[in-house]
Write an enzyme that holds these catalytic residues in place. Structure first.
Site, PDB file in Angstrom:
ATOM      1  N   ASP A 112      40.266   6.972  30.225  1.00  0.00           N
ATOM      2  CA  ASP A 112      39.056   6.595  30.939  1.00  0.00           C
ATOM      3  C   ASP A 112      39.362   5.291  31.650  1.00  0.00           C
ATOM      4  OD1 ASP A 112      36.629   5.850  31.892  1.00  0.00           O
ATOM      5  OD2 ASP A 112      35.552   5.985  29.986  1.00  0.00           O
ATOM      6  N   LYS A 134      32.739  -0.052  39.418  1.00  0.00           N
ATOM      7  CA  LYS A 134      32.918  -1.497  39.225  1.00  0.00           C
ATOM      8  C   LYS A 134      33.900  -2.082  40.221  1.00  0.00           C
ATOM      9  CE  LYS A 134      31.135   0.080  35.426  1.00  0.00           C
ATOM     10  NZ  LYS A 134      30.225  -0.237  34.389  1.00  0.00           N
ATOM     11  N   TRP A 161      32.437   3.166  24.413  1.00  0.00           N
ATOM     12  CA  TRP A 161      31.277   3.270  25.313  1.00  0.00           C
ATOM     13  C   TRP A 161      30.337   4.347  24.750  1.00  0.00           C
ATOM     14  CZ3 TRP A 161      30.854   6.826  29.974  1.00  0.00           C
ATOM     15  CH2 TRP A 161      29.735   6.515  30.759  1.00  0.00           C
TER      16      TRP A 161
HETATM   17  N1  KET Z   1      33.739   4.632  31.162  1.00  0.00           N
HETATM   18  C1  KET Z   1      33.464   3.451  30.610  1.00  0.00           C
HETATM   19  C2  KET Z   1      34.357   2.910  29.559  1.00  0.00           C
HETATM   20  C3  KET Z   1      32.335   2.738  31.041  1.00  0.00           C
HETATM   21  O1  KET Z   1      32.112   1.564  30.501  1.00  0.00           O
HETATM   22  C4  KET Z   1      31.485   3.276  32.031  1.00  0.00           C
HETATM   23  C5  KET Z   1      30.285   2.560  32.457  1.00  0.00           C
HETATM   24  C6  KET Z   1      31.849   4.521  32.564  1.00  0.00           C
HETATM   25  C7  KET Z   1      32.968   5.179  32.099  1.00  0.00           C
HETATM   26  C8  KET Z   1      31.071   5.246  33.617  1.00  0.00           C
HETATM   27  O2  KET Z   1      30.704   4.593  34.726  1.00  0.00           O
HETATM   28  P1  KET Z   1      30.300   5.386  36.050  1.00  0.00           P
HETATM   29  O3  KET Z   1      29.215   4.570  36.628  1.00  0.00           O
HETATM   30  O4  KET Z   1      29.878   6.770  35.664  1.00  0.00           O
HETATM   31  O5  KET Z   1      31.537   5.401  36.858  1.00  0.00           O
HETATM   32  N2  KET Z   1      29.799   1.607  31.773  1.00  0.00           N
HETATM   33  C9  KET Z   1      28.672   0.716  32.119  1.00  0.00           C
HETATM   34  C10 KET Z   1      27.504   1.375  32.738  1.00  0.00           C
HETATM   35  C11 KET Z   1      26.914   2.507  31.960  1.00  0.00           C
HETATM   36  O6  KET Z   1      26.728   2.420  30.752  1.00  0.00           O
HETATM   37  O7  KET Z   1      26.604   3.525  32.612  1.00  0.00           O
HETATM   38  C12 KET Z   1      28.297  -0.087  30.862  1.00  0.00           C
HETATM   39  O8  KET Z   1      28.880   0.123  29.792  1.00  0.00           O
HETATM   40  O9  KET Z   1      27.423  -0.973  30.975  1.00  0.00           O
END
Ligand code: KET
Length: 405
Positions: A215, A251, A134
């Site tokens: 994560d 999610k 990511w």
């Molecule tokens: N870890 C991973 C692996 C991840 O894909 C995301 C979000 C997050 C943490 C953090 O999400 P949060 O909303 O802070 O709980 N990924 C999606 C959104 C983004 O990039 O913010 C994405 O990859 O599309």
């Protein structure tokens, strides 16, 4: 008059969230946003889970509720239940009070707080992240004060795990280095180790005292089962060793904008865990003082009530199943069109994303000619796709691959 900020250089848009910005500027009625990992219904609409609506109604109806600050570490019930969700109800680490859990600003905030704690209190400042990962990981950890290195993870030729490369790189990491692991549904590749491979990774990491930092942003989204998707983490906790875990409810409960997540640090003893928690407070207080109340209250209400919990697991399974059926439909559509290449990875990969193997020129072509928005690494958010839009995407991929507009 010249501004004191006249020399500020315009920053580029974020590689993932910037895709949504570009999407919103597009006037085409056929536009499709497959960039950010956000769930959409068959009708292409954002989804608020029924169980979330119910929990919110309960909260609104409860006249005794106030809007006081939460403690620095967040809502106590939320923290307890979050640890239980990821480590398992019967986890000895929880029973022995060896887990320090703090509510944080979703997955991102949990990673950041964990990173900063490690930079202050852990002897080894190198964190190994998978290649690829990511896009926010290297930035979060660098700004937290750690130095970032990568380990091999994905083999573009097999479109699968580079297991040997991974073991080799972790094997040559310095003693005690931190290793970021995606608990399940690896982003962006959709490729996870098998349980047997996780066990081998665990043995290697423990033998070199490498510190696992999980994560967990997709628990429930990979398989549809919350327990199955936490297996990797539980394998590490079961050996009595230490680890960190960053959880996100963005999610799996659809609470994206509520920014609700948790950081847990599993320690060897209850005494260490309570000291760790005291230091986490010193990281959090000057950063944002205390976390927001609403999202954590929703999560706690759902996790503590048997009926709501069951309803959640059903809605979560339905989301996971819809994503899996989108994989099959896209694969079938490309087969039917006889699009050159092997597309079986679309059905093999796990979680919200397909790592298509399309290059950045092909992605640009699909955006310009077909108004389909995805990240330049060729990652598609399958959760943004529906039966209605699969043919349009298949047309675009076919054209991009065959070089015909
Ligand atoms: N870890 C991973 C692996 C991840 O894909 C995301 C979000 C997050 C943490 C953090 O999400 P949060 O909303 O802070 O709980 N990924 C999606 C959104 C983004 O990039 O913010 C994405 O990859 O599309």
């Amino acid at each position: 008059m010249s501004s004191v900020f006249a020399n500020v250089v315009r920053a580029p848009e974020d590689p993932i969230l910037g895709v949504t910005v570009a999407y919103h500027k597009d006037q085409s009625p056929n536009k499709l946003n497959l960039g950010v990992g956000a769930y959409r219904t068959e009708e292409g609409k954002p989804l608020v889970l029924n169980v979330v609506k119910k929990a919110e109604q309960m909260l609104v109806n409860d006249q005794s509720r106030v809007k006081e600050y939460l403690p620095i570490v967040g809502l106590a019930d939320f923290n307890k239940l979050s640890a239980k969700l990821i480590f398992g109800a019967d986890s000895p680490a929880i029973q022995e009070n060896r887990v320090a859990t703090v509510q944080c600003l979703s997955g991102t905030g949990s990673l950041r707080v964990g990173g900063e704690f490690l930079a202050r209190h852990y002897h080894e400042h190198t964190v190994y992240i998978p290649q690829p990962t990511w896009g926010n990981h290297p930035k979060i950890f660098t700004l937290a004060g750690l130095s970032v290195k990568t380990y091999r993870y994905y083999n573009p030729e097999t479109r699968g795990l580079d297991f040997e490369g991974m073991l080799e790189d972790l094997g040559s990491a310095p003693l005690g280095a931190i290793v970021l692991l995606h608990a399940c549904a690896h982003n962006p590749t959709g490729v996870d180790p098998t349980i047997e491979q996780w066990e081998q990774i665990r043995q290697l990491m423990r033998s070199k005292s490498l510190l696992p930092f999980f994560d967990s942003a997709y628990q429930g989204f990979a398989s549809g089962s919350l327990d199955a998707d936490a297996q990797s983490v539980r394998i590490f906790v079961a050996d009595g060793g230490e680890c960190l875990a960053a959880q996100s409810y963005a999610k799996n409960m659809g609470l994206y904008g509520e920014r609700v997540g948790a950081l847990s640090i599993v320690c060897k003893t209850a005494d260490v865990a309570s000291k760790v928690e005291s230091q986490l407070k010193l990281v959090i207080r000057p950063m944002y003082s205390s976390p927001p109340l609403h999202g954590a209250s929703i999560v706690a209400a759902i996790l503590k009530d048997g009926d709501l919990y069951n309803e959640w697991t059903l809605e979560l399974k339905a989301m996971a199943d819809r994503i899996i059926s989108m994989r099959q439909e896209l694969f079938n559509a490309l087969q039917a069109k006889e699009t050159p290449g092997d597309w079986s990875h679309i059905v093999k990969q796990i979680g919200m994303f397909t790592f298509t193997g399309l290059n950045s020129e092909q992605v640009t072509f699909m955006t310009n000619e077909y108004h389909i928005y995805l990240t330049s690494d060729g990652r598609i958010s399958m959760a943004g796709l529906s039966s209605r839009t699969v043919p349009h995407l298949a047309d675009a991929i076919h054209a991009a691959v065959t070089g015909k507009a």
